[in-house]
Enzyme design. Structure first.
Site, short mmCIF file in Angstrom:
data_model
loop_
_atom_site.label_atom_id
_atom_site.label_comp_id
_atom_site.label_asym_id
_atom_site.label_seq_id
_atom_site.Cartn_x
_atom_site.Cartn_y
_atom_site.Cartn_z
CD GLU A 1 77.18 50.07 59.62
OE1 GLU A 1 77.16 49.26 60.56
OE2 GLU A 1 76.38 50.02 58.67
CE LYS B 1 77.79 49.54 69.78
NZ LYS B 1 79.09 48.89 69.60
CG HIS C 1 74.34 45.19 69.63
ND1 HIS C 1 73.59 45.22 68.50
CD2 HIS C 1 75.50 45.79 69.33
CE1 HIS C 1 74.26 45.82 67.54
NE2 HIS C 1 75.44 46.18 68.01
CG ASP D 1 61.70 23.33 59.67
OD1 ASP D 1 61.12 24.35 60.11
OD2 ASP D 1 61.95 23.15 58.46
CE LYS E 1 69.43 45.38 64.87
NZ LYS E 1 69.75 45.79 63.58
CG ASP F 1 69.84 47.20 59.86
OD1 ASP F 1 69.61 46.20 60.56
OD2 ASP F 1 70.98 47.48 59.43
CG HIS G 1 71.09 50.12 66.85
ND1 HIS G 1 70.72 49.12 67.71
CD2 HIS G 1 71.73 49.50 65.82
CE1 HIS G 1 71.11 47.96 67.22
NE2 HIS G 1 71.72 48.16 66.08
P1 NDP Z 1 70.55 34.22 59.58
O1 NDP Z 1 69.61 34.15 58.42
O2 NDP Z 1 72.01 34.22 59.32
O3 NDP Z 1 70.27 32.99 60.56
C1 NDP Z 1 68.99 32.59 60.87
C2 NDP Z 1 69.01 31.30 61.66
O4 NDP Z 1 67.66 30.87 61.76
C3 NDP Z 1 69.78 30.16 61.02
O5 NDP Z 1 70.36 29.39 62.04
C4 NDP Z 1 68.69 29.38 60.32
O6 NDP Z 1 68.97 28.01 60.20
C5 NDP Z 1 67.59 29.54 61.31
N1 NDP Z 1 66.29 29.23 60.72
C6 NDP Z 1 65.58 29.98 59.86
N2 NDP Z 1 64.41 29.36 59.59
C7 NDP Z 1 64.41 28.22 60.30
C8 NDP Z 1 63.48 27.16 60.48
N3 NDP Z 1 62.30 27.12 59.84
N4 NDP Z 1 63.80 26.15 61.31
C9 NDP Z 1 65.00 26.14 61.95
N5 NDP Z 1 65.92 27.12 61.84
C10 NDP Z 1 65.61 28.13 61.03
O7 NDP Z 1 70.09 35.47 60.43
P2 NDP Z 1 71.00 36.36 61.41
O8 NDP Z 1 71.79 35.46 62.27
O9 NDP Z 1 71.68 37.39 60.63
O10 NDP Z 1 69.88 37.11 62.25
C11 NDP Z 1 69.15 36.47 63.27
C12 NDP Z 1 68.36 37.52 64.02
O11 NDP Z 1 69.26 38.43 64.64
C13 NDP Z 1 67.46 38.37 63.12
O12 NDP Z 1 66.31 38.70 63.84
C14 NDP Z 1 68.30 39.62 62.88
O13 NDP Z 1 67.51 40.73 62.57
C15 NDP Z 1 68.98 39.76 64.23
N6 NDP Z 1 70.24 40.50 64.19
C16 NDP Z 1 71.25 40.11 63.36
C17 NDP Z 1 72.44 40.79 63.34
C18 NDP Z 1 73.58 40.34 62.50
O14 NDP Z 1 74.62 41.02 62.49
N7 NDP Z 1 73.48 39.23 61.78
C19 NDP Z 1 72.64 42.01 64.18
C20 NDP Z 1 71.54 42.29 65.07
C21 NDP Z 1 70.39 41.55 65.05
P3 NDP Z 1 69.53 27.39 58.83
O15 NDP Z 1 71.00 27.56 58.91
O16 NDP Z 1 69.12 25.98 58.91
O17 NDP Z 1 68.86 28.15 57.70
#
Ligand code: NDP
Length: 473
Positions: A214, A180, A176, A93, A146, A233, A238
């Site tokens: 989209e 492209k 990203h 964590d 981002k 966003d 972008h």
């Molecule tokens: P998610 O909420 O799906 O995932 C977040 C991750 O962070 C999970 O693995 C979560 O773990 C972990 N996490 C959060 N808090 C903690 C903590 N206290 N300790 C340990 N792990 C933690 O987010 P996304 O994957 O959607 O996004 C991640 C980043 O990427 C963001 O900054 C987002 O803006 C960026 N992004 C996302 C895109 C997308 O399409 N999803 C596109 C472009 C950028 P757990 O599973 O344990 O909660």
């Protein structure tokens, strides 16, 4: 041949630590990207996936396998086996400083780890501080997702926090879109064609229109999207990165610094967007999406006029729009040229378009030019044709953006990443419309957004996807 031939004197990363291994981004993009790198023999480093789940190494590998197959990647069992051997899971964590102390042990004798922050932006500072407190910062690089900050002030703060422990050369702010194929090829279109660059300015260009639309809504990301909206966003990052590449001067050489200097300069020359030039929309049904506040005022559509006070672009309006649940999924830039000084054979009732260059970024990747020619026969009336590569040469067959960008970051090449000054300039450009936003206009799903968005470009021939209806004449 790389985009820019940066002399890189940094060592290659020797370990990839993926914070957020259980998250949406890791599943949709990052595991497929590292798999593709492995398949091409380019990964060459162990990968530690970090999350809070009670997973084993086997669970992480299964999750990775499912991510790759869900992404419809080609399947190469041997490549996956090699990747699986490199993957280990680390449970922790980020709010617990002990996580980073244990992580240091897990990183073994790595001298140059790279940490990918695929985590909620609210955790960026906590994780950067945790890495430094555990002594993991020396020789390390960070890939930061981002959005970088929520506004100008928070971006300044985040930069300051990161710079307490990491020099700018160790910080890779990822967008990203910049990876492209179409955006990299825009630089070739602009600077390798002698007939293009002399016309790419206020003397010949009438307007520039950029659309990122989209056809789908926010789907299962209601909680995330409702706290962000279209401006944060995709616009601040972008769309403004696209403007920078389209509008910048030619870099003085092929060094990374030169390209990033030109991008920063053009963003610096952009005026802050005025609220009266900004239209916000929200699609009907958005309020019923799980995770969206019942009275949410978050925009799912943003359109505005941007002015660039540079000698090249002064007076040329740039119209930008981005939105969800619109008529089509397309990302494109259209550069519209002025009409000829005394158009022959065209009267005021004939709706002949001006020349234009259209760059499609998504779904395909190509540049097309609209050209006027004489139709065979008695007529002298010009008609428009589009010159474009044949359909089988439009597919984006290059590396996936995340695949490319991960490799560049591991090499230490910052060319395709956003520098501190560009990110701050982007926030400055949208600051007024973030703090003084007009009310959202509702629009029907599957349309091209609110009427306000259409009105914005009326005087300049409408958006390419919804040109004005010709009047009878
Ligand atoms: P998610 O909420 O799906 O995932 C977040 C991750 O962070 C999970 O693995 C979560 O773990 C972990 N996490 C959060 N808090 C903690 C903590 N206290 N300790 C340990 N792990 C933690 O987010 P996304 O994957 O959607 O996004 C991640 C980043 O990427 C963001 O900054 C987002 O803006 C960026 N992004 C996302 C895109 C997308 O399409 N999803 C596109 C472009 C950028 P757990 O599973 O344990 O909660």
């Amino acid at each position: 041949m790389p985009l820019m031939s940066t002399p890189i004197d940094l060592p290659r990363s020797d370990l990839l630590v993926l914070f957020g291994a259980s998250g949406d981004l890791a599943r949709k993009k990052l595991f497929p990207a590292i798999y593709r790198l492995e398949a091409r023999g380019r990964l060459n480093v162990p990968v530690i996936g970090v999350a809070r789940n009670d997973w084993t190494n086997g669970d992480l590998r299964n999750h990775c396998r499912a991510s790759i197959t869900d992404a419809d990647e080609f399947w190469d069992e041997a490549a996956f086996d090699r990747l699986a051997d490199k993957l280990t899971y680390f449970r922790g964590d980020y709010n617990d400083p002990e996580t980073f102390v244990r992580l240091k042990v897990a990183t073994g004798d790595s001298q140059n780890p790279i940490f990918h922050f695929a985590i909620p932006p609210s955790m960026f500072a906590t994780v950067a501080n945790g890495i430094a407190a555990a002594g993991l910062d020396s020789g390390a690089r960070l890939i930061i997702e981002k959005p970088f900050g929520r506004d100008y002030e928070s971006a300044v703060e985040l930069n300051a926090t990161l710079h307490e422990h990491f020099p700018e050369s160790a910080i890779f702010r990822i967008d990203h879109f910049v990876g492209k194929e179409a955006l990299r090829s825009l630089l070739v279109t602009r600077f390798a064609n002698a007939i293009v660059e002399p016309l790419w300015n206020r003397n010949f260009v009438c307007s520039v229109k950029i659309t990122m639309s989209e056809s789908f809504g926010v789907e299962d990301r209601g909680v995330f999207y409702d706290s962000v909206g279209a401006l944060r966003d995709v616009v601040q990052n972008h769309l403004l990165q696209m403007v920078a590449l389209l509008a910048m001067e030619q870099p003085v050489n092929e060094h990374s610094r030169s390209l990033r200097d030109e991008k920063a300069k053009v963003l610096e020359a952009c005026r802050a967007i005025e609220p009266e030039n900004f239209v916000r929309g929200q699609y009907e049904g958005y309020l019923d999406v799980a995770g969206v506040a019942a009275d949410s005022d978050t925009e799912t559509y943003a359109a505005f006029r941007l002015d660039i006070d540079s000698p090249r672009w002064s007076g040329v309006p740039f119209f930008l729009r981005a939105g969800k649940s619109l008529g089509e999924t397309v990302t494109e830039m259209t550069i519209e040229f002025k009409s000829p000084p005394r158009p022959l054979w065209i009267d005021e009732h004939s709706h002949v378009p001006n020349n234009s260059i259209r760059i499609e970024v998504k779904p395909e990747s190509f540049a097309a030019i609209t050209w006027l020619h004489k139709e065979p026969g008695e007529t002298m009336m010009p008609s428009a044709i589009t010159l474009a590569p044949p359909p089988d040469e439009r597919a984006d067959t290059g590396p996936e953006p995340y695949e490319l960008l991960l490799e560049e970051a591991m090499k230490g090449d910052p060319t395709l990443f956003a520098r501190e000054d560009s990110v701050l300039e982007s926030w400055r450009i949208v600051e007024k419309i973030l703090t003084n936003a007009p009310a959202v206009e509702r629009y029907e799903q599957g349309t091209w957004g609110p009427t306000g968005g259409r009105k914005l470009t009326e005087e300049f021939g409408g958006w390419p996807q919804e040109p004005p209806v010709p009047s009878e004449g």
